[in-house]
Design a protein around this motif. Structure first.
Motif, PDB file in Angstrom:
ATOM      1  N   HIS A  14       2.053  -1.862   2.531  1.00 50.99           N
ATOM      2  CA  HIS A  14       2.562  -2.338   3.812  1.00 50.99           C
ATOM      3  C   HIS A  14       2.875  -3.830   3.709  1.00 50.99           C
ATOM      4  O   HIS A  14       2.541  -4.493   2.722  1.00 50.99           O
ATOM      5  N   GLU A  24       4.165 -11.074   5.610  1.00 52.69           N
ATOM      6  CA  GLU A  24       3.355 -11.305   4.420  1.00 52.69           C
ATOM      7  C   GLU A  24       3.999 -10.591   3.234  1.00 52.69           C
ATOM      8  O   GLU A  24       4.981  -9.877   3.381  1.00 52.69           O
ATOM      9  N   HIS A  27       2.187  -5.464  -0.244  1.00 53.31           N
ATOM     10  CA  HIS A  27       1.003  -5.191  -1.054  1.00 53.31           C
ATOM     11  C   HIS A  27       0.426  -3.838  -0.646  1.00 53.31           C
ATOM     12  O   HIS A  27       0.810  -3.279   0.383  1.00 53.31           O
ATOM     13  N   HIS A  29      -3.008  -0.981  -0.361  1.00 51.74           N
ATOM     14  CA  HIS A  29      -4.446  -0.768  -0.204  1.00 51.74           C
ATOM     15  C   HIS A  29      -4.756   0.675  -0.560  1.00 51.74           C
ATOM     16  O   HIS A  29      -3.911   1.557  -0.399  1.00 51.74           O
ATOM     17  N   GLU A 112      -9.572  -1.133   5.110  1.00 50.05           N
ATOM     18  CA  GLU A 112      -8.596  -1.733   4.203  1.00 50.05           C
ATOM     19  C   GLU A 112      -9.245  -2.117   2.885  1.00 50.05           C
ATOM     20  O   GLU A 112      -8.631  -2.040   1.823  1.00 50.05           O
TER      21      GLU A 112
HETATM   22 ZN   LIG Z   1      -2.768  -5.316   3.854  1.00 46.56          ZN
END
Ligand SMILES: [Zn+2]
Length: 125
Positions: A14, A24, A27, A29, A112
């Motif tokens: 995401h 951001e 990346h 998870h 997360e």
């Molecule tokens: Zn994240």
């Protein structure tokens, strides 16, 4: 009140939009998704819900998140794919699949990391 829960994990990427309007970095998870369901009365087997069936239903809801870029997938093409929003989406969809007049999804946790978890409560009871 009885409660059971089950966990599953989903690997997904995401990219959150920040309040500055920036985003951001993309990346991923390994999200741990834990669904808690409750019932005031047990079924004729003495269960809230069969664990195997609950795991299967949870997988049915989250399968489309597996190894995807969440931002491209409804509703996360429109809603920031935060752990909080993922928890709500999973809770509401799972309720549609397992909920009835006896059983309800109480809350869904989305981890997360091992240290960070968001929880959506479907009901306060
Ligand atoms: Zn994240």
């Amino acid at each position: 009140m009885y409660e059971i829960f089950t966990d599953t994990t989903v690997s997904a990427a995401h990219r959150l939009t920040l309040t500055s309007g920036d985003a951001e970095r993309l990346h991923g998870h390994n999200w741990r998704i834990r669904a808690h369901i409750r019932a005031r009365k047990l079924d004729e087997r003495g269960m809230v819900y069969d664990f195997y069936d609950l795991e299967r239903e949870l997988r049915r809801v989250v399968e489309r998140f597996e190894h995807v870029y969440l931002n491209e997938l409804p509703p996360f093409d429109d809603v920031n794919p935060t752990a909080e929003n993922i928890a709500r989406v999973v809770a509401e969809e799972l309720q549609g699949n397992v909920g009835d007049d006896r059983v309800s999804v109480h809350r869904v946790e989305v981890w997360e990391t091992d240290h960070c978890c968001a929880v959506f409560f479907r009901d306060a009871g």
